[in-house]
Motif scaffolding. Structure first.
Motif, mmCIF file in Angstrom:
data_model
loop_
_atom_site.group_PDB
_atom_site.id
_atom_site.type_symbol
_atom_site.label_atom_id
_atom_site.label_comp_id
_atom_site.label_asym_id
_atom_site.label_seq_id
_atom_site.Cartn_x
_atom_site.Cartn_y
_atom_site.Cartn_z
ATOM 1 N N LEU A 184 161.207 2.481 20.305
ATOM 2 C CA LEU A 184 161.432 3.879 20.965
ATOM 3 C C LEU A 184 161.649 4.936 19.649
ATOM 4 N N LYS A 185 162.283 4.523 18.683
ATOM 5 C CA LYS A 185 162.669 5.455 17.699
ATOM 6 C C LYS A 185 161.213 6.089 17.082
ATOM 7 N N LEU A 186 160.192 4.824 16.922
ATOM 8 C CA LEU A 186 158.992 5.437 16.356
ATOM 9 C C LEU A 186 157.900 6.056 17.394
ATOM 10 N N LEU A 187 158.276 5.527 18.533
ATOM 11 C CA LEU A 187 157.156 6.107 19.675
ATOM 12 C C LEU A 187 158.023 6.706 20.669
ATOM 13 N N PRO A 188 158.668 7.765 20.267
ATOM 14 C CA PRO A 188 159.564 8.426 21.426
ATOM 15 C C PRO A 188 158.612 8.813 22.807
ATOM 16 N N ASP A 189 157.516 9.376 22.543
ATOM 17 C CA ASP A 189 156.762 9.445 23.686
ATOM 18 C C ASP A 189 155.178 8.955 23.501
ATOM 19 N N SER A 190 154.805 8.099 24.372
ATOM 20 C CA SER A 190 153.660 7.513 24.372
ATOM 21 C C SER A 190 152.844 7.090 25.691
ATOM 22 N N GLU A 191 151.531 7.325 25.515
ATOM 23 C CA GLU A 191 150.773 7.229 26.769
ATOM 24 C C GLU A 191 149.416 6.277 26.267
ATOM 25 N N GLU A 192 149.039 5.693 26.928
ATOM 26 C CA GLU A 192 147.713 4.753 26.982
ATOM 27 C C GLU A 192 146.799 5.580 26.059
ATOM 28 N N GLY A 193 146.209 5.050 24.907
ATOM 29 C CA GLY A 193 145.308 5.577 24.007
ATOM 30 C C GLY A 193 145.869 6.246 22.792
ATOM 31 N N SER A 194 147.420 6.487 22.921
ATOM 32 C CA SER A 194 147.706 7.250 21.872
ATOM 33 C C SER A 194 148.101 6.366 20.669
ATOM 34 N N GLU A 195 148.281 6.964 19.447
ATOM 35 C CA GLU A 195 148.773 6.182 18.386
ATOM 36 C C GLU A 195 149.454 6.860 17.542
ATOM 37 N N ARG A 196 150.190 6.179 16.555
ATOM 38 C CA ARG A 196 150.973 6.682 15.265
ATOM 39 C C ARG A 196 150.923 6.232 14.234
ATOM 40 N N VAL A 197 150.582 7.114 13.132
ATOM 41 C CA VAL A 197 150.376 6.411 11.934
ATOM 42 C C VAL A 197 151.367 6.700 10.897
ATOM 43 N N PHE A 198 151.942 5.717 10.137
ATOM 44 C CA PHE A 198 153.207 6.068 9.327
ATOM 45 C C PHE A 198 152.403 5.627 7.852
ATOM 46 N N ALA A 199 152.588 6.625 6.879
ATOM 47 C CA ALA A 199 152.209 6.450 5.479
ATOM 48 C C ALA A 199 153.157 5.647 5.112
ATOM 49 N N ILE A 200 153.086 4.837 4.132
ATOM 50 C CA ILE A 200 154.090 4.041 3.129
ATOM 51 C C ILE A 200 153.620 4.182 1.783
ATOM 52 N N THR A 201 154.228 4.965 1.033
ATOM 53 C CA THR A 201 153.964 5.061 -0.328
ATOM 54 C C THR A 201 154.931 4.322 -1.399
ATOM 55 N N TYR A 202 154.127 3.479 -2.112
ATOM 56 C CA TYR A 202 154.822 2.848 -2.957
ATOM 57 C C TYR A 202 155.172 3.540 -4.435
ATOM 58 N N ASP A 203 153.971 4.063 -4.901
ATOM 59 C CA ASP A 203 153.976 4.797 -6.036
ATOM 60 C C ASP A 203 152.956 5.855 -5.883
ATOM 61 N N SER A 204 152.437 6.435 -7.100
ATOM 62 C CA SER A 204 151.393 7.562 -6.871
ATOM 63 C C SER A 204 150.184 6.909 -6.577
ATOM 64 N N GLU A 205 149.837 5.811 -6.961
ATOM 65 C CA GLU A 205 148.500 5.046 -6.765
ATOM 66 C C GLU A 205 148.421 4.229 -5.664
ATOM 67 N N ASN A 206 149.715 3.500 -4.971
ATOM 68 C CA ASN A 206 149.499 2.609 -3.976
ATOM 69 C C ASN A 206 150.179 3.010 -2.670
ATOM 70 N N ARG A 207 149.225 3.148 -1.555
ATOM 71 C CA ARG A 207 149.820 3.646 -0.557
ATOM 72 C C ARG A 207 149.287 2.905 0.791
ATOM 73 N N ALA A 208 149.989 2.638 1.607
ATOM 74 C CA ALA A 208 149.426 1.797 3.087
ATOM 75 C C ALA A 208 149.630 2.843 4.081
ATOM 76 N N GLN A 209 149.067 2.291 5.133
ATOM 77 C CA GLN A 209 149.398 3.010 6.544
ATOM 78 C C GLN A 209 149.878 1.862 7.279
ATOM 79 N N VAL A 210 150.820 2.060 8.421
ATOM 80 C CA VAL A 210 151.058 1.338 9.487
ATOM 81 C C VAL A 210 150.739 1.938 10.805
ATOM 82 N N ARG A 211 149.700 1.365 11.429
ATOM 83 C CA ARG A 211 149.287 2.059 12.646
ATOM 84 C C ARG A 211 149.784 1.453 14.058
#
Length: 151
Positions: free
Chosen positions: A25-52
């Motif tokens: 609920l905190k990460l997706l306060p408003d959602s509807e079918e087909g919507s998405e949210r992407v969070f970038a997680i940065t570990y350092d200047s060269e290493n980055r991941a995304q959670v979709r």
């Protein structure tokens, strides 16, 4: 030596599922079918991941989500991917599939053909809790909600 049979802790599992629902609920306060949210997680200047987190299906009492990580994995490791069902009437979120493995029982005899641990279901929901906590603490939204029509 007699092995003690694993007995699932239903209170722990219910508490995990309820806490994961609140995290979603905190990460997706408003959602509807087909919507998405992407969070970038940065570990350092060269290493980055995304959670979709993508809303796959939405019904009056349930919502099906896909949660996947993209990036920051060696080529030989499959990035984490799971399907989670939100139960709005019970205020719970439960992992239904992980890495394309479906239907997890509350208890497994060990060893078993799938080599699942006796408490596999609880561990998957714990992993989801840790993953969502990490997104809440260290993630930042780099792509706003977007609606992708499904035809």
């Amino acid at each position: 030596m007699i092995r003690k049979r694993y007995v699932p802790d239903l209170q722990e599992l219910a508490a995990l599922c309820e806490a994961n629902y609140v995290r979603f609920l905190k990460l997706l306060p408003d959602s509807e079918e087909g919507s998405e949210r992407v969070f970038a997680i940065t570990y350092d200047s060269e290493n980055r991941a995304q959670v979709r987190i993508r809303v796959q299906e939405q019904h009056p009492y349930t919502t099906m989500l896909e949660v996947i990580q993209e990036g920051l994995s060696p080529a030989w490791i499959q990035p984490p991917s799971m399907q989670v069902r939100l139960y709005h009437d019970a205020s719970m979120a439960e992992v239904l599939s992980y890495q394309n493995q479906h239907r997890f029982d509350g208890r497994y005899q060990y060893p078993n053909p799938q080599m699942r641990l006796p408490d596999e279901k609880v561990q998957l929901n714990r992993f989801l809790a840790d993953w969502l906590d990490h997104c809440l603490r260290h993630g930042h939204v780099n792509i706003p909600f977007s609606f992708t029509p499904t035809f």
